[in-house]
Scaffold this motif. Structure first.
Motif, short mmCIF file in Angstrom:
data_model
loop_
_atom_site.label_atom_id
_atom_site.label_comp_id
_atom_site.label_asym_id
_atom_site.label_seq_id
_atom_site.Cartn_x
_atom_site.Cartn_y
_atom_site.Cartn_z
N ASP A 8 141.91 -56.56 9.02
CA ASP A 8 142.31 -56.51 10.42
C ASP A 8 141.83 -55.17 10.97
OD1 ASP A 8 143.67 -56.90 12.84
OD2 ASP A 8 145.50 -55.99 12.04
N ASP A 10 143.02 -53.47 14.33
CA ASP A 10 144.06 -52.63 14.93
C ASP A 10 145.26 -52.52 14.00
OD1 ASP A 10 142.76 -51.97 17.39
OD2 ASP A 10 143.00 -54.07 17.96
N GLY A 11 145.53 -51.32 13.58
CA GLY A 11 146.56 -51.07 12.55
C GLY A 11 145.89 -50.52 11.30
N PRO A 12 145.20 -51.38 10.54
CA PRO A 12 144.57 -50.91 9.30
C PRO A 12 143.39 -49.95 9.50
CG PRO A 12 145.06 -53.24 9.14
CD PRO A 12 145.32 -52.86 10.57
N ASP A 113 146.67 -55.96 6.88
CA ASP A 113 147.10 -56.22 8.25
C ASP A 113 148.40 -55.45 8.50
OD1 ASP A 113 146.18 -58.83 10.25
OD2 ASP A 113 148.04 -57.77 10.75
N ASP A 114 148.72 -55.25 9.78
CA ASP A 114 149.95 -54.54 10.13
C ASP A 114 151.01 -55.48 10.69
OD1 ASP A 114 148.25 -54.91 12.34
OD2 ASP A 114 149.28 -53.37 13.49
N ASP A 115 150.72 -56.78 10.74
CA ASP A 115 151.62 -57.69 11.46
C ASP A 115 152.16 -58.85 10.65
OD1 ASP A 115 151.97 -56.53 13.95
OD2 ASP A 115 150.10 -57.34 14.74
MG MG Z 1 146.67 -55.52 13.70
#
Ligand code: MG
Length: 162
Positions: A8, A10-12, A113-115
Protein backbone atom coordinates in the motif's frame (compact mmCIF):
# COMPACT_ATOMS: atom_id res chain seq x y z
CA UNK A 1 3.26 -21.05 -5.98
CA UNK A 2 5.34 -17.90 -5.97
CA UNK A 3 4.71 -15.81 -2.83
CA UNK A 4 3.24 -12.37 -3.23
CA UNK A 5 4.14 -9.15 -1.43
CA UNK A 6 1.50 -6.43 -1.63
CA UNK A 7 2.34 -2.81 -0.95
CA UNK A 8 0.00 0.00 0.00
CA UNK A 9 1.28 3.56 -0.58
CA UNK A 10 -0.37 5.87 1.96
CA UNK A 11 0.71 4.74 5.41
CA UNK A 12 3.44 2.19 4.59
CA UNK A 13 5.47 4.22 2.06
CA UNK A 14 4.04 7.67 2.76
CA UNK A 15 3.83 8.03 6.57
CA UNK A 16 1.19 10.72 6.40
CA UNK A 17 0.56 10.73 10.19
CA UNK A 18 4.20 11.23 11.19
CA UNK A 19 5.03 14.58 12.70
CA UNK A 20 7.84 15.30 12.21
CA UNK A 21 8.64 12.90 9.38
CA UNK A 22 11.29 10.31 10.27
CA UNK A 23 14.79 10.88 8.84
CA UNK A 24 15.39 9.62 5.26
CA UNK A 25 11.99 10.79 4.08
CA UNK A 26 11.84 13.41 1.33
CA UNK A 27 8.84 15.48 0.24
CA UNK A 28 7.43 15.20 -3.27
CA UNK A 29 4.59 17.34 -4.59
CA UNK A 30 2.61 15.11 -6.90
CA UNK A 31 -0.02 16.50 -9.22
CA UNK A 32 -3.46 15.01 -8.62
CA UNK A 33 -5.77 16.61 -11.15
CA UNK A 34 -5.27 19.90 -12.99
CA UNK A 35 -5.10 22.27 -10.06
CA UNK A 36 -4.17 20.25 -7.08
CA UNK A 37 -0.89 18.92 -5.81
CA UNK A 38 -0.51 16.42 -3.02
CA UNK A 39 2.56 16.35 -0.80
CA UNK A 40 3.82 12.83 -0.34
CA UNK A 41 6.78 11.82 1.84
CA UNK A 42 8.89 8.94 0.56
CA UNK A 43 12.00 7.13 1.75
CA UNK A 44 14.21 6.47 -1.32
CA UNK A 45 15.62 3.38 0.43
CA UNK A 46 12.28 1.60 0.60
CA UNK A 47 12.51 0.41 -3.00
CA UNK A 48 15.81 -1.39 -2.45
CA UNK A 49 14.63 -2.84 0.85
CA UNK A 50 11.47 -4.24 -0.73
CA UNK A 51 13.34 -5.59 -3.74
CA UNK A 52 15.77 -7.40 -1.41
CA UNK A 53 12.87 -8.83 0.58
CA UNK A 54 11.33 -10.13 -2.65
CA UNK A 55 14.63 -11.64 -3.80
CA UNK A 56 15.31 -13.34 -0.47
CA UNK A 57 11.85 -14.86 -0.27
CA UNK A 58 11.37 -15.61 -3.97
CA UNK A 59 8.30 -13.38 -3.92
CA UNK A 60 6.76 -11.02 -6.43
CA UNK A 61 6.02 -7.41 -5.45
CA UNK A 62 2.72 -5.83 -6.47
CA UNK A 63 0.71 -2.72 -5.62
CA UNK A 64 -2.44 -2.83 -3.50
CA UNK A 65 -3.21 0.87 -3.24
CA UNK A 66 -5.91 3.30 -4.25
CA UNK A 67 -3.16 4.99 -6.27
CA UNK A 68 -3.72 2.02 -8.61
CA UNK A 69 -1.60 2.33 -11.78
CA UNK A 70 -0.38 5.77 -10.77
CA UNK A 71 1.75 4.02 -8.16
CA UNK A 72 3.89 2.86 -11.09
CA UNK A 73 4.35 6.35 -12.50
CA UNK A 74 4.34 8.54 -9.37
CA UNK A 75 5.68 6.41 -6.51
CA UNK A 76 7.80 3.50 -7.78
CA UNK A 77 10.33 5.57 -9.77
CA UNK A 78 10.92 7.88 -6.80
CA UNK A 79 11.99 5.04 -4.50
CA UNK A 80 13.67 2.71 -6.98
CA UNK A 81 10.95 0.18 -7.70
CA UNK A 82 10.42 -1.18 -11.20
CA UNK A 83 6.96 -1.29 -12.77
CA UNK A 84 4.84 -3.68 -10.73
CA UNK A 85 1.52 -5.38 -11.29
CA UNK A 86 -1.48 -3.62 -9.75
CA UNK A 87 -4.36 -5.12 -7.80
CA UNK A 88 -7.49 -3.37 -9.07
CA UNK A 89 -10.44 -2.76 -6.81
CA UNK A 90 -13.93 -3.16 -8.26
CA UNK A 91 -15.89 -4.26 -5.22
CA UNK A 92 -18.46 -1.99 -3.62
CA UNK A 93 -18.00 -3.67 -0.25
CA UNK A 94 -15.32 -5.36 1.77
CA UNK A 95 -12.56 -2.78 1.28
CA UNK A 96 -9.52 -4.32 -0.50
CA UNK A 97 -10.15 -7.84 0.76
CA UNK A 98 -12.26 -9.31 -2.10
CA UNK A 99 -9.87 -8.06 -4.80
CA UNK A 100 -6.79 -9.24 -2.91
CA UNK A 101 -8.36 -12.64 -2.22
CA UNK A 102 -8.93 -13.13 -5.95
CA UNK A 103 -5.56 -11.74 -6.96
CA UNK A 104 -3.46 -13.67 -4.44
CA UNK A 105 -5.61 -16.80 -4.82
CA UNK A 106 -3.47 -19.69 -3.55
CA UNK A 107 -0.18 -17.86 -3.25
CA UNK A 108 1.48 -17.21 0.13
CA UNK A 109 0.97 -13.56 0.94
CA UNK A 110 2.60 -10.76 2.89
CA UNK A 111 0.74 -7.47 2.74
CA UNK A 112 1.84 -4.05 4.05
CA UNK A 113 -1.06 -1.73 4.86
CA UNK A 114 -2.20 0.70 7.56
CA UNK A 115 -5.93 -0.02 7.34
CA UNK A 116 -6.52 -3.69 8.15
CA UNK A 117 -8.54 -2.67 11.21
CA UNK A 118 -11.14 -0.73 9.21
CA UNK A 119 -13.30 -3.85 9.17
CA UNK A 120 -12.10 -6.43 11.66
CA UNK A 121 -14.74 -9.03 10.77
CA UNK A 122 -13.83 -8.98 7.08
CA UNK A 123 -10.18 -9.09 8.04
CA UNK A 124 -10.65 -12.24 10.11
CA UNK A 125 -12.79 -13.82 7.38
CA UNK A 126 -10.17 -13.02 4.74
CA UNK A 127 -7.39 -14.69 6.74
CA UNK A 128 -9.59 -17.61 7.75
CA UNK A 129 -10.65 -18.42 4.18
CA UNK A 130 -7.03 -18.52 3.03
CA UNK A 131 -5.97 -21.13 5.56
CA UNK A 132 -3.61 -22.96 5.52
CA UNK A 133 -1.82 -20.53 3.21
CA UNK A 134 0.58 -18.00 4.68
CA UNK A 135 -1.24 -14.69 5.12
CA UNK A 136 0.97 -12.13 6.83
CA UNK A 137 -0.96 -8.92 7.31
CA UNK A 138 1.81 -6.55 8.27
CA UNK A 139 0.17 -3.56 9.86
CA UNK A 140 2.23 -0.42 9.33
CA UNK A 141 1.52 2.59 11.50
CA UNK A 142 1.07 5.66 9.24
CA UNK A 143 3.10 7.54 11.84
CA UNK A 144 6.23 5.45 11.13
CA UNK A 145 6.02 3.97 7.61
CA UNK A 146 7.70 0.65 6.83
CA UNK A 147 10.60 -0.06 9.19
CA UNK A 148 13.15 -2.88 9.41
CA UNK A 149 10.83 -4.57 11.88
CA UNK A 150 7.98 -4.74 9.33
CA UNK A 151 10.31 -6.16 6.70
CA UNK A 152 11.55 -8.87 9.02
CA UNK A 153 7.98 -9.72 10.03
CA UNK A 154 7.21 -10.47 6.36
CA UNK A 155 10.50 -12.35 5.89
CA UNK A 156 9.78 -14.56 8.91
CA UNK A 157 6.22 -15.31 7.79
CA UNK A 158 7.49 -16.71 4.50
CA UNK A 159 10.51 -18.55 5.84
CA UNK A 160 8.46 -20.46 8.41
CA UNK A 161 5.97 -21.68 5.84
CA UNK A 162 7.77 -22.26 2.56
MG1 MG B 1 -3.08 3.16 3.35
Amino acid sequence: MRPLILIDVDGPLNPWAANPKPPNYRPFDIRVGWWRKLRVWLDPEHGGQLRRLAEETGAELAWATTWLHRANTEIGPRIGLPELKVVEFHDAHGWKYPAVARYAYERPLAWFDDDFALDRDRCREFVHKRRPLTTALVHVDPATGITAQHLSEARKAFSSNL
